[in-house]
Design a protein around this motif. Sequence first.
Motif, PDB file in Angstrom:
ATOM      1  N   TYR A  70       0.843  -1.186   0.000  1.00  0.00           N
ATOM      2  CA  TYR A  70       0.000   0.000   0.000  1.00  0.00           C
ATOM      3  C   TYR A  70       0.878   1.235   0.000  1.00  0.00           C
ATOM      4  O   TYR A  70       1.673   1.448   0.899  1.00  0.00           O
ATOM      5  N   GLU A  99       2.339 -14.822   7.341  1.00  0.00           N
ATOM      6  CA  GLU A  99       1.750 -13.506   7.109  1.00  0.00           C
ATOM      7  C   GLU A  99       0.866 -13.115   8.281  1.00  0.00           C
ATOM      8  O   GLU A  99       0.302 -13.974   8.954  1.00  0.00           O
ATOM      9  N   ASP A 100       0.715 -11.801   8.480  1.00  0.00           N
ATOM     10  CA  ASP A 100      -0.225 -11.345   9.497  1.00  0.00           C
ATOM     11  C   ASP A 100      -1.667 -11.509   9.012  1.00  0.00           C
ATOM     12  O   ASP A 100      -2.512 -12.070   9.686  1.00  0.00           O
ATOM     13  N   ILE A 101      -1.913 -11.033   7.776  1.00  0.00           N
ATOM     14  CA  ILE A 101      -3.291 -11.038   7.288  1.00  0.00           C
ATOM     15  C   ILE A 101      -3.324 -11.115   5.766  1.00  0.00           C
ATOM     16  O   ILE A 101      -2.475 -10.530   5.098  1.00  0.00           O
ATOM     17  N   ASP A 103      -5.643 -10.077   2.805  1.00  0.00           N
ATOM     18  CA  ASP A 103      -6.762  -9.166   2.559  1.00  0.00           C
ATOM     19  C   ASP A 103      -7.203  -9.350   1.101  1.00  0.00           C
ATOM     20  O   ASP A 103      -7.986 -10.241   0.799  1.00  0.00           O
ATOM     21  N   SER A 104      -6.671  -8.570   0.171  1.00  0.00           N
ATOM     22  CA  SER A 104      -7.000  -8.768  -1.252  1.00  0.00           C
ATOM     23  C   SER A 104      -6.352 -10.041  -1.785  1.00  0.00           C
ATOM     24  O   SER A 104      -6.802 -10.620  -2.758  1.00  0.00           O
ATOM     25  N   GLY A 105      -5.250 -10.450  -1.159  1.00  0.00           N
ATOM     26  CA  GLY A 105      -4.505 -11.630  -1.602  1.00  0.00           C
ATOM     27  C   GLY A 105      -3.330 -11.289  -2.511  1.00  0.00           C
ATOM     28  O   GLY A 105      -2.536 -12.158  -2.848  1.00  0.00           O
ATOM     29  N   THR A 107      -0.534  -9.567  -2.016  1.00  0.00           N
ATOM     30  CA  THR A 107       0.793  -9.747  -1.410  1.00  0.00           C
ATOM     31  C   THR A 107       1.187 -11.214  -1.403  1.00  0.00           C
ATOM     32  O   THR A 107       2.284 -11.574  -1.851  1.00  0.00           O
ATOM     33  N   LYS A 131      -9.347 -11.941   5.526  1.00  0.00           N
ATOM     34  CA  LYS A 131     -10.618 -11.279   5.219  1.00  0.00           C
ATOM     35  C   LYS A 131     -11.115 -11.874   3.917  1.00  0.00           C
ATOM     36  O   LYS A 131     -10.859 -11.329   2.837  1.00  0.00           O
ATOM     37  N   TRP A 152     -10.840  -2.731   9.513  1.00  0.00           N
ATOM     38  CA  TRP A 152      -9.404  -2.545   9.686  1.00  0.00           C
ATOM     39  C   TRP A 152      -9.035  -2.902  11.127  1.00  0.00           C
ATOM     40  O   TRP A 152      -9.600  -2.360  12.070  1.00  0.00           O
ATOM     41  N   VAL A 153      -8.124  -3.846  11.272  1.00  0.00           N
ATOM     42  CA  VAL A 153      -7.746  -4.292  12.614  1.00  0.00           C
ATOM     43  C   VAL A 153      -6.287  -3.969  12.912  1.00  0.00           C
ATOM     44  O   VAL A 153      -5.465  -3.864  12.006  1.00  0.00           O
ATOM     45  N   ASP A 159      -0.861  -2.913  12.129  1.00  0.00           N
ATOM     46  CA  ASP A 159      -0.896  -1.488  12.448  1.00  0.00           C
ATOM     47  C   ASP A 159      -1.879  -0.714  11.593  1.00  0.00           C
ATOM     48  O   ASP A 159      -2.366  -1.196  10.576  1.00  0.00           O
TER      49      ASP A 159
HETATM   50  P1  IMP Z   1      -3.253  -7.867   0.588  1.00  0.00           P
HETATM   51  O1  IMP Z   1      -2.108  -7.793  -0.360  1.00  0.00           O
HETATM   52  O2  IMP Z   1      -4.390  -6.976   0.166  1.00  0.00           O
HETATM   53  O3  IMP Z   1      -3.720  -9.259   0.884  1.00  0.00           O
HETATM   54  O4  IMP Z   1      -2.788  -7.183   1.914  1.00  0.00           O
HETATM   55  C1  IMP Z   1      -1.962  -7.771   2.780  1.00  0.00           C
HETATM   56  C2  IMP Z   1      -1.314  -6.748   3.675  1.00  0.00           C
HETATM   57  O5  IMP Z   1      -2.128  -5.570   3.907  1.00  0.00           O
HETATM   58  C3  IMP Z   1      -1.108  -7.349   5.026  1.00  0.00           C
HETATM   59  O6  IMP Z   1       0.113  -8.053   5.097  1.00  0.00           O
HETATM   60  C4  IMP Z   1      -1.141  -6.143   5.942  1.00  0.00           C
HETATM   61  O7  IMP Z   1       0.143  -5.584   6.027  1.00  0.00           O
HETATM   62  C5  IMP Z   1      -2.065  -5.171   5.262  1.00  0.00           C
HETATM   63  N1  IMP Z   1      -3.424  -5.201   5.843  1.00  0.00           N
HETATM   64  C6  IMP Z   1      -4.567  -5.595   5.234  1.00  0.00           C
HETATM   65  N2  IMP Z   1      -5.626  -5.485   6.037  1.00  0.00           N
HETATM   66  C7  IMP Z   1      -5.150  -5.003   7.211  1.00  0.00           C
HETATM   67  C8  IMP Z   1      -5.777  -4.668   8.485  1.00  0.00           C
HETATM   68  O8  IMP Z   1      -6.988  -4.789   8.713  1.00  0.00           O
HETATM   69  N3  IMP Z   1      -4.931  -4.197   9.447  1.00  0.00           N
HETATM   70  C9  IMP Z   1      -3.597  -4.053   9.261  1.00  0.00           C
HETATM   71  N4  IMP Z   1      -2.983  -4.359   8.114  1.00  0.00           N
HETATM   72  C10 IMP Z   1      -3.749  -4.823   7.093  1.00  0.00           C
END
Ligand code: IMP
Length: 175
Positions: A70, A99-101, A103-105, A107, A131, A152-153, A159
């Motif tokens: 991001y 991984e922590d989370i 989200d969109s997938g 990463t 998510k 958002w957590v 963070d």
């Molecule tokens: P993705 O590429 O959209 O799956 O995003 C993954 C990354 O976005 C995670 O490794 C987090 O660093 C960040 N992220 C997504 N959702 C959250 C949230 O709710 N809280 C904190 N970080 C988040």
Amino acid sequence: MDEKIDRILISEDEIRDRVEQLAASISQDYQDRGPVVLIGVLKGSFIFLADLARRLTIPRVVEFIAVSSYEHGDTRSGAVRLIMDVRDSIEDKHVLIVEDIVDSGHTLHYLLDMLQSRRPASLKSCALLRKAERAEVDVTVDYVGFEIADEWVVGYGLDYSERGRTLPYIGVIAT
Ligand code: IMP
Ligand code: MG
């Protein structure tokens, strides 16, 4: 920091119990396979990785990788950039991305693609949170701690603009 949390989503005790369960399944699945290389995705995974790694009962090695997904706060772009690579070769090694989370997938998709091209013996992924309703790319997460809603957590490594990262629980932030 605590006063900026709307509510606690997952308590410290719930996290501890789930991490224990994840460690048990991973330990069982990787038995007799040689050391597993845990690749923690910075920064968000650092606390989860520390707890998970210490609860495994199999030989393990810790590595870190850093990516940026991001560009501005929590704005979504889908573009993933490698900021820091692992130190050692993963060729012929059993690799588990931590991984922590998810989200969109994007990463995790990027990391799986990139690490797979280095020909590890096996490649799997583990995320504390997912998510599911936010998924934009189809990506397999082999071990998931908790499925959560689209909020958002923060806490336990996660963070919001560097806030809330060291909270012991997962909370929904008051923005
Ligand atoms: P993705 O590429 O959209 O799956 O995003 C993954 C990354 O976005 C995670 O490794 C987090 O660093 C960040 N992220 C997504 N959702 C959250 C949230 O709710 N809280 C904190 N970080 C988040
Ligand atoms: Mg992350």
